[in-house]
Motif scaffolding. Sequence first.
Motif, mmCIF file in Angstrom:
data_model
loop_
_atom_site.group_PDB
_atom_site.id
_atom_site.type_symbol
_atom_site.label_atom_id
_atom_site.label_comp_id
_atom_site.label_asym_id
_atom_site.label_seq_id
_atom_site.Cartn_x
_atom_site.Cartn_y
_atom_site.Cartn_z
ATOM 1 N N MET A 110 0.846 -1.196 0.000
ATOM 2 C CA MET A 110 0.000 0.000 0.000
ATOM 3 C C MET A 110 0.882 1.247 0.000
ATOM 4 N N LYS A 114 -2.198 5.871 1.353
ATOM 5 C CA LYS A 114 -3.319 4.996 1.699
ATOM 6 C C LYS A 114 -3.260 4.590 3.161
ATOM 7 N N GLN A 115 -2.038 4.345 3.634
ATOM 8 C CA GLN A 115 -1.917 3.878 5.012
ATOM 9 C C GLN A 115 -2.228 4.996 5.999
ATOM 10 N N ILE A 116 -1.887 6.227 5.622
ATOM 11 C CA ILE A 116 -2.257 7.354 6.488
ATOM 12 C C ILE A 116 -3.773 7.565 6.419
ATOM 13 N N ASP A 118 -6.053 5.349 5.796
ATOM 14 C CA ASP A 118 -6.694 4.277 6.554
ATOM 15 C C ASP A 118 -6.771 4.619 8.030
ATOM 16 N N THR A 119 -5.656 5.145 8.530
ATOM 17 C CA THR A 119 -5.592 5.476 9.946
ATOM 18 C C THR A 119 -6.619 6.539 10.298
ATOM 19 N N LYS B 230 -3.735 0.750 14.896
ATOM 20 C CA LYS B 230 -4.183 2.067 14.456
ATOM 21 C C LYS B 230 -5.676 2.100 14.167
ATOM 22 N N GLY B 231 -6.356 0.988 14.408
ATOM 23 C CA GLY B 231 -7.806 1.020 14.429
ATOM 24 C C GLY B 231 -8.499 0.659 13.131
ATOM 25 N N VAL B 232 -7.786 0.042 12.200
ATOM 26 C CA VAL B 232 -8.397 -0.377 10.944
ATOM 27 C C VAL B 232 -9.442 -1.449 11.236
ATOM 28 N N ARG B 236 -11.145 -4.911 6.787
ATOM 29 C CA ARG B 236 -10.051 -4.261 6.061
ATOM 30 C C ARG B 236 -8.712 -4.836 6.484
ATOM 31 N N MET B 240 -7.159 -6.257 3.280
ATOM 32 C CA MET B 240 -6.200 -5.321 2.687
ATOM 33 C C MET B 240 -4.795 -5.461 3.268
ATOM 34 N N TYR B 241 -4.706 -5.851 4.530
ATOM 35 C CA TYR B 241 -3.376 -5.914 5.143
ATOM 36 C C TYR B 241 -2.828 -7.339 5.153
ATOM 37 N N ARG B 244 -4.006 -9.600 1.475
ATOM 38 C CA ARG B 244 -3.402 -8.966 0.305
ATOM 39 C C ARG B 244 -1.936 -9.377 0.168
ATOM 40 N N PRO B 320 3.861 -4.108 -5.678
ATOM 41 C CA PRO B 320 4.611 -2.990 -6.263
ATOM 42 C C PRO B 320 6.113 -3.247 -6.314
#
Lengths: 328, 329
Positions: A110, A114-116, A118-119, B230-232, B236, B240-241, B244, B320
């Motif tokens: 990511m 995007k990661q910021i 998301d937070t 961080k509260g995702v 997700r 996503m984490y 993925r 990536p």
Amino acid sequence: MDEKTPVLEIKDLSVSYQTPSGFVEAVRGVNLTLYPEEIIGLVGESGSGKSTMAFAVMRLLKGEATVTGGLIKVLGKDVYSLNKKELRLFRWDQMAMVFQSAMSALNPVMTVEKQIFDTILSHRPQMSRQEVRTRAEELMDMVRIDRKHLKSFPHELSGGMRQRIVIAIAIALHPKMVIMDEPTTALDVVVQRSILNQIKEIQKTEKFSILFISHDFSLVAEMATRVAIMYAGRIVEMTDSQTLKLGERHHPYTDGLLRAIPQLTSEDVVIEGISGNPPDLKLLPSGCAFHPRCALAMERCKTEMPIPHPQPIGYIECHLYSEEGSRG
Amino acid sequence: MRYFFNRLGFLILSIWAAITLNFILPRLMPGNPAETIFAKFQGHMQPSQLHAMELQFGFSNKPFILQYFQYLGSLLTGHWGLSYTYYPTSVSQIIVTSLPWTIGLLGIATVISVVVGTLVGILIAWRRGGIADSTLPIATMFFQSMPLFWLGLVLVYFLAFTLNWFPMFHGYSSSVNVGWNWPFISSVIYHGILPAIVVFLGSISGWIIGMRNNMINTLGEDYVVFAEAKGVSNSRLIFMYAARNALLPQVTSLAIALSSIVGGQILVEQVFSYPGIGYQLTNAVSMEDYPLIQGMFLIIALSVLLVNFLVDMLYGRLDPRVRRRGTES
């Protein structure tokens, strides 16, 4: 300072790991209070329970580790009384953490942006994309990384940059407390220095408290106002950085650590260590856990656990400072 | 973009290599198909007939290099030769009619298996130690450890022969008209179910176990713990984490699995007499139908290369880091 409500209050905290041979206590009855805008340094050898304590505060302990006793209050709220959803929203909003391994704390697939996002959006879903973008750019400016790197993937950034981004993510929601678990351990001294300076700078403007965990004594002495020294799961000495550098009265373990710091300016280049190894938490020595390594150990150290003896600043948990002790 | 052209160049190069090998290998073998047929007749055939056959098959004593360019030319124009078995049907015609069956049946079954297996793997890793986690991998492993053709035979015997729930063989019923009409399509689906089940059962375990193990590794990664902190939200966090990243090794396995579709499930197609590439290939080999074998090999090689190219593209999209390495090289 003491009149203010503390940001973090840890009372009699114990954390145990369940192992095939029974429970192993990694944190044994720790008390710690962190006040607003204060930086407390937490120092200790590897395996002394520093990170375990940090994870316990964040309620991130996994698998075999569980909190077996005590109380953790962040901004007056018992962290372990929150339900899952409340916890998810409370964490990071009020308390954040910079991980020890910040190099791998970013999702490799990511972009930074995007990661910021998301937070921020996980906590402030009502914010518009434009507002979030503005905040993200603000954060990048704060940690002094070019805004164009918002579009970068973590592997395109250097270790120091990644570390700064993790710090940016930690302060994204204006938390009142940030735990920094060896935030610069993996970096070289030059980058380390610049990041620490930035942390101090940001801390001054953003006004949050920091629990700064490190095994580097000189670093902590420089960063923190008060310093806690941890040994085998207990805080054996609580002092401030001034006393730490100049004071005479220390726990024998602290003395040992201080002697282990190389003095570049002095003629005497002999560096003394502390003999022996950190104790096996499964077979903790009776009495004071430090006594097998302590040069000043007395007979009672082997049987009796010392209690904290108040000092002009903080306390020292050692029989030497009791009324009968030689330094008492 | 550079990654794309890089891969594309590699694809073209490997296709050229495959074609060239396909040209050279048969010519290195002693004898030729005409001689094989000649030998079969055990002296009931005149040498002049052998010569006539050789001419008909297009043998020539022209220089190798000329033959090579002629071969390339006829490949491009779709002249892949005539099959002996189905004479005078052309090889390309046979491939065109059998390829959709194989891709349709095995492709869909494999994709379903991958998608279902991966999702199951994600969920049981998330609920690690739960009932599903302790039963599903073992239960599916039971099927995977059986030889596929045997599993096919057992299903044919019980579900098709004894219980008569499913047809025993072929791709569609002979009583329907081929075309885009519902009776034909439903007949195709009906005939496809049993072989699809065999492929599905035979491969899903690998996808479940592979994804489960990848997931368990990634769930322990710092970026997943950091994201949780961080509260995702949970979904997700899982997709996503964790998933993925856990997906990346699965994509590599997918490349291998898809490559083997076209050439691989020979036995399954054989058991069900399914009119796909694998079935035709076994026929071609047993009939010593050289042009057809050669054509089949070529199409198998081409599909493997093409699928690998597509998976490379997919991998580039998913990771990536790969994209960057592609441009650097």
